[in-house]
Design a protein around this motif. Structure first.
Motif, PDB file in Angstrom:
ATOM      1  N   PHE A 191      19.965  -8.844   7.179  1.00  6.70           N
ATOM      2  CA  PHE A 191      18.589  -9.264   7.427  1.00  6.70           C
ATOM      3  C   PHE A 191      17.731  -8.084   7.871  1.00  6.70           C
ATOM      4  N   THR A 192      18.297  -7.201   8.673  1.00 10.90           N
ATOM      5  CA  THR A 192      17.541  -6.024   9.123  1.00 10.90           C
ATOM      6  C   THR A 192      17.220  -5.119   7.942  1.00 10.90           C
ATOM      7  N   THR A 193      18.191  -4.890   7.083  1.00 14.69           N
ATOM      8  CA  THR A 193      17.988  -4.032   5.920  1.00 14.69           C
ATOM      9  C   THR A 193      16.972  -4.641   4.957  1.00 14.69           C
ATOM     10  N   ALA A 194      16.943  -5.955   4.885  1.00 14.60           N
ATOM     11  CA  ALA A 194      16.033  -6.653   3.964  1.00 14.60           C
ATOM     12  C   ALA A 194      14.635  -6.854   4.540  1.00 14.60           C
ATOM     13  N   TYR A 195      14.339  -6.236   5.712  1.00  7.50           N
ATOM     14  CA  TYR A 195      13.034  -6.360   6.371  1.00  7.50           C
ATOM     15  C   TYR A 195      12.716  -7.814   6.754  1.00  7.50           C
ATOM     16  N   ALA A 196      13.748  -8.608   7.021  1.00  9.11           N
ATOM     17  CA  ALA A 196      13.515  -9.981   7.476  1.00  9.11           C
ATOM     18  C   ALA A 196      13.135  -9.963   8.949  1.00  9.11           C
ATOM     19  N   GLY A 197      12.280 -10.888   9.344  1.00  8.74           N
ATOM     20  CA  GLY A 197      11.848 -10.918  10.730  1.00  8.74           C
ATOM     21  C   GLY A 197      12.007 -12.270  11.400  1.00  8.74           C
ATOM     22  N   TRP A 198      12.239 -13.326  10.627  1.00  8.84           N
ATOM     23  CA  TRP A 198      12.228 -14.678  11.173  1.00  8.84           C
ATOM     24  C   TRP A 198      13.299 -14.910  12.232  1.00  8.84           C
ATOM     25  N   HIS A 199      14.418 -14.190  12.127  1.00 16.35           N
ATOM     26  CA  HIS A 199      15.557 -14.409  13.013  1.00 16.35           C
ATOM     27  C   HIS A 199      15.466 -13.600  14.315  1.00 16.35           C
ATOM     28  N   THR A 200      14.476 -12.733  14.427  1.00 24.26           N
ATOM     29  CA  THR A 200      14.432 -11.760  15.523  1.00 24.26           C
ATOM     30  C   THR A 200      14.493 -12.415  16.893  1.00 24.26           C
ATOM     31  N   VAL A 201      13.845 -13.545  17.054  1.00 22.40           N
ATOM     32  CA  VAL A 201      13.751 -14.186  18.362  1.00 22.40           C
ATOM     33  C   VAL A 201      15.129 -14.570  18.907  1.00 22.40           C
ATOM     34  N   LEU A 223      17.174 -12.506  26.329  1.00 17.48           N
ATOM     35  CA  LEU A 223      17.430 -13.335  25.147  1.00 17.48           C
ATOM     36  C   LEU A 223      16.513 -12.963  23.988  1.00 17.48           C
ATOM     37  N   THR A 224      15.278 -12.622  24.281  1.00 16.63           N
ATOM     38  CA  THR A 224      14.313 -12.275  23.241  1.00 16.63           C
ATOM     39  C   THR A 224      14.022 -10.778  23.292  1.00 16.63           C
ATOM     40  N   PRO A 225      14.258 -10.057  22.200  1.00 16.36           N
ATOM     41  CA  PRO A 225      14.002  -8.605  22.171  1.00 16.36           C
ATOM     42  C   PRO A 225      12.506  -8.313  22.084  1.00 16.36           C
ATOM     43  N   SER A 226      11.877  -8.098  23.207  1.00 13.64           N
ATOM     44  CA  SER A 226      10.415  -8.051  23.283  1.00 13.64           C
ATOM     45  C   SER A 226       9.797  -6.863  22.551  1.00 13.64           C
ATOM     46  N   ASN A 227      10.522  -5.775  22.378  1.00 11.15           N
ATOM     47  CA  ASN A 227       9.948  -4.592  21.735  1.00 11.15           C
ATOM     48  C   ASN A 227      10.342  -4.441  20.266  1.00 11.15           C
ATOM     49  N   ASP A 228      11.025  -5.428  19.723  1.00 10.44           N
ATOM     50  CA  ASP A 228      11.332  -5.396  18.291  1.00 10.44           C
ATOM     51  C   ASP A 228      10.029  -5.546  17.503  1.00 10.44           C
ATOM     52  N   PRO A 229       9.778  -4.695  16.500  1.00 12.38           N
ATOM     53  CA  PRO A 229       8.508  -4.768  15.772  1.00 12.38           C
ATOM     54  C   PRO A 229       8.292  -6.074  15.012  1.00 12.38           C
ATOM     55  N   TYR A 230       9.367  -6.857  14.819  1.00 14.62           N
ATOM     56  CA  TYR A 230       9.235  -8.116  14.086  1.00 14.62           C
ATOM     57  C   TYR A 230       9.154  -9.332  15.018  1.00 14.62           C
ATOM     58  N   ILE A 231       9.042  -9.105  16.306  1.00 18.23           N
ATOM     59  CA  ILE A 231       9.087 -10.232  17.231  1.00 18.23           C
ATOM     60  C   ILE A 231       7.889 -11.167  17.050  1.00 18.23           C
ATOM     61  N   GLU A 232       6.718 -10.622  16.799  1.00 17.91           N
ATOM     62  CA  GLU A 232       5.545 -11.488  16.625  1.00 17.91           C
ATOM     63  C   GLU A 232       5.672 -12.336  15.364  1.00 17.91           C
TER      64      GLU A 232
END
Length: 419
Positions: free
Chosen positions: A65-75, A403-412
């Motif tokens: 998912f990270t390699t595929a630029y997916a963001g939905w799972h980040t939370v 639990l939530t990675p607050s500084n991940d660029p895909y978090i929003e």
């Protein structure tokens, strides 16, 4: 709440499950009438493979998912990071099996009997791969590599939480390590699946088997993820995980249940159509002597999830989603039972055979065999013990970072995920 704490009562439940599992393994060892303790060792192998595979797939999915630029799972990606760390106790569990191979404490694999290999043309031809050296060093080196990547991805992710910057340098590092892991994971997981599971039936092979086993792990991992998230939400955590996220997890569980069925049918149909005795014996044995396991596998892993999850709204209802997840999780544990148990029983019969009459019985054994024909209470108790150990280890890791990675660029993107 963004900092998880494993409550004392939940620890007690998980430790109680582990004690139950140890007790069931102990009873299996002491009271199952078999000098090779095949029921004990096959239960141990079955659950070790199953839960180690869930840890591996969690790491693989996170990297993919990270390699595929997916963001939905980040939370909720911390869940998969925590699952992946079960690779460490998984390796320890496999070291026990490896010690058993070197010390001749068990007879899980026919190819460990050097005298039989020397007189068997098929096993002799596979002996360059099916041997205790490959099994030992392949398992240690490959699983050690997986653990290295799991630790690397986790450490960078936690570091990003603490020191993340607007240039996303940490995330680029995560993506590079993820991309490097994927081809390594693809090739090495197949090799270990062949060693750990397919070689239980030493004369048999299937070019689809690694895909099939991995798909089974994947569905089980999605099912366990859904149940874990819903449990944590019920305790006040992960309130930012919405129906949208669970809906996507449900879609993955549904889609890969269908994909698993496609692989099951492809493997079965091609082997049936080819009618090669070396290949068809695998399914012939399971059809003739393990009908409940064979058809129960399709009922649990295709018919039930297909009928329950086909409707779009069922993937948004917690009750229905938990029900389907329990069925899928147990169903794919059942699937690995079917992959492993008949081959171990046949190998055990051959190892215990004395004389022509016993050898003939080993070639074709029927009737009910406790712990092999169908899972018994000891098998279910052992699985609950391993599950308790898996969750205790994973949830303990979950405590060590937000639990939530607050500084991940895909978090929003993940927080505002909508389908």
């Amino acid at each position: 709440m963004n900092q998880f704490t494993l409550e004392a009562r939940h620890k007690s439940v998980l430790i109680g499950a582990v004690i139950l599992g140890v007790l069931c393994l102990g009873l299996t060892f002491l009271f199952y009438d078999d000098e090779l303790h095949s029921r004990f060792w096959s239960n141990y192998l079955h659950n070790t493979v199953f839960f180690t595979g869930i840890a591996f797939v969690s790491l693989f999915v996170l990297a993919a998912f990270t390699t595929a630029y997916a963001g939905w799972h980040t939370v909720f990606k911390r869940i998969w990071e925590a699952y992946a760390f079960f690779l460490i106790p998984g390796l320890v569990l496999f070291l026990v099996i490896i010690a058993g191979i070197w010390g001749h404490f068990h007879h899980l694999y026919h190819w460990t009997n050097e005298a039989d290999v020397a007189t068997d043309r098929i096993m002799l031809g596979k002996s360059g791969f099916l041997n205790k050296y490959w099994y030992t060093f392949g398992t240690i080196i490959i699983m050690g590599t997986w653990i290295f990547f799991a630790n690397k991805l986790r450490s960078i992710s936690v570091e990003e939480d603490l020191h993340g910057t607007t240039d996303y340098a940490f995330h680029r590092r995560i993506r590079r390590w993820s991309a490097a892991f994927l081809p390594i994971a693809g090739f090495t997981s197949a090799a270990l699946i062949w060693q750990w599971v397919m070689s239980v039936d030493a004369h048999w092979y299937s070019t689809l088997f690694a895909w099939y086993a991995t798909a089974s792990w994947f569905v089980a991992a999605m099912a366990l993820t859904i149940m874990t998230l819903i449990f944590l939400k019920s305790r006040g955590y992960y309130q930012n995980v919405t129906d949208e996220h669970l809906h996507d997890l449900g879609k993955y569980m549904f889609a890969f249940s269908v994909f698993w069925t496609y692989l099951w049918f492809s493997q079965y149909m091609l082997i049936w159509y080819g009618n090669n005795g070396e290949e068809t014996i695998y399914f012939r044995t399971r059809l003739d002597e393990y009908r409940v396991l064979f058809f129960g596998n399709l009922l649990l892993n295709f018919a039930t999830p297909f009928l329950v999850l086909m409707r779009n709204d069922t993937k948004r209802k917690f009750g229905t989603l938990v029900f389907a997840s329990v069925i899928c999780f147990f169903g794919h544990w059942w699937d690995f039972f079917l992959m492993i148990k008949p081959g171990v029983l046949h190998t055990t019969h051959e190892a215990l055979a004395h004389g022509a009459e016993a050898a003939a019985d080993a070639a074709h054994h029927g009737g009910f065999t406790a712990g092999f024909t169908i899972p018994g209470l000891l098998e279910v108790g052992t699985m609950l013990g391993f599950l308790g150990g898996f969750l205790w280890f994973a949830l303990s890791r979950l405590e060590k970072a937000p639990l939530t990675p607050s500084n991940d660029p895909y978090i929003e993107e993940s927080l505002h995920h909508h389908v």
